[in-house]
Design an enzyme around this catalytic site. Structure first.
Site, PDB file in Angstrom:
ATOM      1  N   LYS A 108       0.849  -1.205   0.000  1.00 60.25           N
ATOM      2  CA  LYS A 108       0.000   0.000   0.000  1.00 60.25           C
ATOM      3  C   LYS A 108       0.876   1.245   0.000  1.00 60.25           C
ATOM      4  O   LYS A 108       0.654   2.183  -0.764  1.00 60.25           O
ATOM      5  CB  LYS A 108      -0.890  -0.070   1.244  1.00 60.25           C
ATOM      6  CG  LYS A 108      -1.864   1.049   1.409  1.00 60.25           C
ATOM      7  CD  LYS A 108      -2.937   0.624   2.402  1.00 60.25           C
ATOM      8  CE  LYS A 108      -3.503   1.777   3.192  1.00 60.25           C
ATOM      9  NZ  LYS A 108      -2.708   2.171   4.350  1.00 60.25           N
ATOM     10  N   ALA A 117       1.088 -16.343  -2.354  1.00 59.41           N
ATOM     11  CA  ALA A 117       1.057 -17.789  -2.562  1.00 59.41           C
ATOM     12  C   ALA A 117       0.035 -18.400  -1.626  1.00 59.41           C
ATOM     13  O   ALA A 117       0.221 -18.439  -0.416  1.00 59.41           O
ATOM     14  CB  ALA A 117       2.430 -18.385  -2.276  1.00 59.41           C
ATOM     15  N   TYR A 148      -1.391 -24.347   9.012  1.00 55.93           N
ATOM     16  CA  TYR A 148      -1.047 -23.941   7.637  1.00 55.93           C
ATOM     17  C   TYR A 148      -2.312 -23.536   6.890  1.00 55.93           C
ATOM     18  O   TYR A 148      -2.400 -22.443   6.317  1.00 55.93           O
ATOM     19  CB  TYR A 148      -0.371 -25.113   6.942  1.00 55.93           C
ATOM     20  CG  TYR A 148       0.139 -24.818   5.548  1.00 55.93           C
ATOM     21  CD1 TYR A 148       1.160 -23.904   5.331  1.00 55.93           C
ATOM     22  CD2 TYR A 148      -0.383 -25.498   4.445  1.00 55.93           C
ATOM     23  CE1 TYR A 148       1.648 -23.659   4.049  1.00 55.93           C
ATOM     24  CE2 TYR A 148       0.110 -25.263   3.164  1.00 55.93           C
ATOM     25  CZ  TYR A 148       1.120 -24.343   2.963  1.00 55.93           C
ATOM     26  OH  TYR A 148       1.591 -24.109   1.699  1.00 55.93           O
ATOM     27  N   THR A 178       3.567 -29.299  -6.187  1.00 56.00           N
ATOM     28  CA  THR A 178       4.545 -28.941  -7.214  1.00 56.00           C
ATOM     29  C   THR A 178       5.895 -29.566  -6.866  1.00 56.00           C
ATOM     30  O   THR A 178       6.219 -29.710  -5.681  1.00 56.00           O
ATOM     31  CB  THR A 178       4.658 -27.406  -7.310  1.00 56.00           C
ATOM     32  OG1 THR A 178       3.365 -26.888  -7.648  1.00 56.00           O
ATOM     33  CG2 THR A 178       5.653 -26.969  -8.361  1.00 56.00           C
TER      34      THR A 178
END
Ligand code: UDP
Length: 329
Positions: A108, A117, A148, A178
């Site tokens: 900002k 992410a 998490y 991934t």
């Protein structure tokens, strides 16, 4: 005109380091930040000599100061493997809450666009397969994965609030499993676990009956998706992942074939709240970003296996006993 300036948090981690490489390649000035709890400087040391790369060893859960202008921020700092966030639950919660608050404030102040992410873990143990972005998820807030999952859900909420209330330019990527070079061989995730076991001549540990599914995306595909999302004008969450779904047992068999190991699959107890199925619905990514994965599992696994084999012997043998306790304050 000078180079565009981008701050990448979690820069010494698996994904962060690949993002650093990509933005250096695109001729950005990259400001990399990491507190190196789970990250490793070896992932980015090849960039240190560049004039358009700088590194700050800093914990983003504490006030973040970056001198000069910033055009973009990528927030990728967080423990991300179930083993890691079991060991450092408080730090995981802090980086996803205090950390994101600091970075949104920074964005900002600098009038920078920020991409965060997020994760398929926001869907928890999903009752819908594949998972579209509209699915709200099935998360146990007080289970071991809650630290998490809920941090990432909060992160999405506060990011949307800064977008709607302050008009901040925000992007949210929901990352599905991934893999690729620079994953830690001992981070507990299934892919490095299986390949590490095969290289060391140990049996491959399948948790539960192995009927749970995952869908694995090669890192180069993921980075391309994130790159496109950053420069799109879409502020809602976007799934990026490879929809090629496989059971963990079949995946273990693939690794046995790939590595030629004589070892076998053995069974270990299934961790609490382990999702039974996971596969991204990537319709949005296709429509909005013109993106879909290009690298097949066979190709990606070959490259990743070569990478793990090329690691120094001590890293292959090493079982991590890092003392994380001081981070749980
Ligand atoms: N898993 C396994 N053996 C291992 C590590 C993991 O069978 O040595 C399983 C785990 O129970 C889960 C899947 O593999 O069902 C993927 O686990 P990972 O930790 O890679 O990430 P997750 O997708 O659960 O966040």
């Amino acid at each position: 005109m000078g180079r565009k300036r981008i701050l990448i948090t979690g820069a010494a981690g698996f994904l962060g380091s690949h993002l650093c490489d990509r933005f250096i390649k695109e001729d950005f000035h990259v400001i990399a930040m990491d507190n190196l709890i789970t990250g490793d400087l070896r992932n980015i040391e090849h960039l240190f000599h560049l004039e358009n790369f700088e590194f700050y060893n800093h914990d983003v859960s504490k006030f973040v100061h970056v001198p000069g202008e910033l055009d973009y921020i990528l927030h990728f700092a967080s423990p991300a493997s179930p083993i890691d966030y079991l060991k450092i639950p408080i730090q995981t919660l802090k980086v996803g809450s205090l950390g994101i608050h600091n970075l949104l404030g920074l964005a900002k102040d600098k009038k920078a666009r920020i991409l965060i992410a997020s994760t398929s873990e926001v869907y928890g143990d999903p009752n819908v397969n594949p998972q579209p972005e509209e699915y709200w998820g099935n998360v146990n807030p007080v289970g071991p994965r809650g630290v998490y999952d809920e941090a990432k859900r909060f992160q999405e909420a506060i990011t949307m609030a800064y977008h709607t209330f302050h008009g901040l330019e925000t992007r949210i990527v929901r990352i599905f499993n991934t893999y690729g070079p620079r994953m830690r061989l001992n981070d507990g995730r299934v892919l490095p676990a299986f390949i590490g076991q095969a290289i060391r001549g140990e049996d491959l540990t399948v948790f539960g009956d192995g009927s749970q599914t995952r869908s694995f995306c090669y890192v180069d595909d993921l980075i391309e998706g994130i790159y496109r999302l950053l420069f799109s004008d879409y502020a809602g969450p976007v799934n990026i992942g490879n929809p090629d779904e496989i059971t963990i047992r079949e995946f273990g068999e693939e690794i046995i074939k790939l590595t030629g190991t004589k070892q076998k699959l053995i069974t270990k107890p299934l961790p609490t709240d382990d999702p039974k199925q996971r596969r991204p619905d990537i319709t949005k990514a296709k429509e909005i970003l013109g993106w879909e994965p290009k690298v097949s599992r066979a190709e990606g696994l070959k490259i990743t296996y070569e990478y793990f084999k090329s690691l120094p012997q001590d890293l292959i043998e090493k079982i991590e006993h890092k003392d994380f306790s001081s981070y749980n304050k």
